[in-house]
Motif scaffolding. Structure first.
Motif, PDB file in Angstrom:
ATOM      1  N   ARG A  38       6.487   1.605 -14.228  1.00  0.00           N
ATOM      2  CA  ARG A  38       5.253   1.104 -13.623  1.00  0.00           C
ATOM      3  C   ARG A  38       4.164   0.800 -14.623  1.00  0.00           C
ATOM      4  NH1 ARG A  38       3.500   5.316  -9.390  1.00  0.00           N
ATOM      5  NH2 ARG A  38       1.936   3.743  -8.995  1.00  0.00           N
ATOM      6  N   ARG A  66      -6.254  -8.800 -17.279  1.00  0.00           N
ATOM      7  CA  ARG A  66      -4.833  -8.888 -16.925  1.00  0.00           C
ATOM      8  C   ARG A  66      -4.231  -7.495 -16.781  1.00  0.00           C
ATOM      9  NH1 ARG A  66      -5.205 -13.148 -20.505  1.00  0.00           N
ATOM     10  NH2 ARG A  66      -4.361 -11.942 -22.244  1.00  0.00           N
ATOM     11  N   ASP A 106      -5.478  -6.019 -13.522  1.00  0.00           N
ATOM     12  CA  ASP A 106      -4.788  -6.633 -12.386  1.00  0.00           C
ATOM     13  C   ASP A 106      -3.416  -5.997 -12.175  1.00  0.00           C
ATOM     14  OD1 ASP A 106      -6.920  -8.298 -11.858  1.00  0.00           O
ATOM     15  OD2 ASP A 106      -6.048 -10.040 -12.900  1.00  0.00           O
ATOM     16  N   ARG A 107      -2.693  -5.743 -13.273  1.00  0.00           N
ATOM     17  CA  ARG A 107      -1.371  -5.110 -13.170  1.00  0.00           C
ATOM     18  C   ARG A 107      -1.483  -3.676 -12.656  1.00  0.00           C
ATOM     19  NH1 ARG A 107      -0.486  -7.802 -18.539  1.00  0.00           N
ATOM     20  NH2 ARG A 107       0.481  -9.769 -18.004  1.00  0.00           N
ATOM     21  N   ILE A 120      -3.870  -2.500 -10.768  1.00  0.00           N
ATOM     22  CA  ILE A 120      -4.258  -2.570  -9.353  1.00  0.00           C
ATOM     23  C   ILE A 120      -3.034  -2.878  -8.498  1.00  0.00           C
ATOM     24  CG2 ILE A 120      -5.547  -3.943  -7.666  1.00  0.00           C
ATOM     25  CD1 ILE A 120      -7.808  -4.081  -9.819  1.00  0.00           C
ATOM     26  N   THR A 121      -2.219  -3.829  -8.944  1.00  0.00           N
ATOM     27  CA  THR A 121      -0.992  -4.172  -8.224  1.00  0.00           C
ATOM     28  C   THR A 121      -0.066  -2.966  -8.117  1.00  0.00           C
ATOM     29  OG1 THR A 121      -1.137  -6.475  -8.939  1.00  0.00           O
ATOM     30  CG2 THR A 121       1.040  -5.692  -8.247  1.00  0.00           C
ATOM     31  N   ALA A 122      -0.025  -2.137  -9.166  1.00  0.00           N
ATOM     32  CA  ALA A 122       0.827  -0.945  -9.177  1.00  0.00           C
ATOM     33  C   ALA A 122       0.213   0.212  -8.389  1.00  0.00           C
ATOM     34  CB  ALA A 122       1.088  -0.501 -10.619  1.00  0.00           C
ATOM     35  N   GLY A 123      -1.017   0.034  -7.896  1.00  0.00           N
ATOM     36  CA  GLY A 123      -1.670   1.084  -7.119  1.00  0.00           C
ATOM     37  C   GLY A 123      -2.256   2.204  -7.964  1.00  0.00           C
ATOM     38  N   HIS A 169      -8.378   0.644  -8.993  1.00  0.00           N
ATOM     39  CA  HIS A 169      -8.993  -0.243  -8.001  1.00  0.00           C
ATOM     40  C   HIS A 169     -10.382  -0.652  -8.475  1.00  0.00           C
ATOM     41  CE1 HIS A 169     -11.734   2.785  -6.198  1.00  0.00           C
ATOM     42  NE2 HIS A 169     -10.788   3.634  -6.513  1.00  0.00           N
TER      43      HIS A 169
END
Length: 165
Positions: free
Chosen positions: A42, A78, A81-82, A84-87, A90
Motif C-alpha cells: 500500500r 501526487r 493523492d496516492r 488518500i486513495t489508499a485511505g 485525508h
C-alpha cells in the motif's frame, strides 16, 4: 616541528568515517525497507516518510509538507493523492483559513506508521543488543554528534513511543 603525516591522517579518518556511515546508512535503509512488511503493498518508502511527517506534525499544508520532504509541491500532491486513495490520509479545510487545505493522517494511516515503526524498532534493537555495553555508549555519543553536525533535532523522548522510532 610540524608533523607531515597529520593532514593525511585527518583525511584518512574522514574517509574511514564516511565509509562507515555509508555502510550504516545502507543497513538502516535495508531495515527501513524490511519494516514496511505488509504495508509495502500500500505504501512506498517515500510515502512512508510523508506519513511519518504527518504523524509528527499533525495537520499540515501541502507547501509545508513539500518543504519538509524536500520535494516539489507537485510531487507532494501526487504522493498525497496516492495516500488518500489508499485511505491513509485525508484533506480538510483549514479552520483558520477556509481557502487553505490541510493534510492529515486517517486512523489507518496512524496505525500503518505505528506498525512499521514497531517493526523497525524491533530490528534495530536486535542489532544493538549484539553490541557490548561500551560499544553502545560509544555509538550513542557518535550518533548524537553526527546528528547535531547534520542539523537533525533530537528525538523527543518524553513520549513513550515516538513516531520516528
Amino acid at each position: 616541528m610540524v608533523e607531515h603525516g597529520a593532514p593525511t591522517r585527518a583525511m584518512d579518518d574522514v574517509d574511514a568515517v564516511t565509509r562507515a556511515v555509508l555502510t550504516a546508512s545502507r543497513l538502516l535503509v535495508a531495515v527501513s525497507a524490511r519494516s514496511l512488511g505488509e504495508a509495502e503493498e500500500r505504501v512506498t518508502l517515500p510515502q512512508l516518510r510523508m506519513l511519518v511527517v504527518l504523524s509528527t506534525r499533525g495537520a499540515t499544508k501541502l507547501v509545508a509538507l513539500a518543504e519538509l520532504l524536500q520535494v516539489a509541491p507537485s510531487t507532494a500532491m501526487r504522493m498525497v493523492d496516492r495516500l488518500i486513495t489508499a485511505g491513509l490520509a485525508h484533506r480538510q479545510a483549514n479552520p483558520g483559513n477556509r481557502r487553505e487545505t490541510l493534510l492529515q493522517l486517517t486512523d489507518e494511516g496512524r496505525r500503518t506508521v505505528e506498525e512499521v515503526t514497531a517493526r523497525r524498532r524491533a530490528e534495530i534493537s536486535a542489532i544493538v543488543e549484539r553490541l557490548a555495553p561500551e560499544q553502545r555508549a560509544s555509538l550513542i555519543e557518535a550518533l548524537t554528534a553526527f546528528n547535531e553536525a547534520g542539523g537533525e533535532p533530537p528525538v523527543d523522548t518524553s513520549e513513550e513511543t515516538h513516531p520516528l522510532g
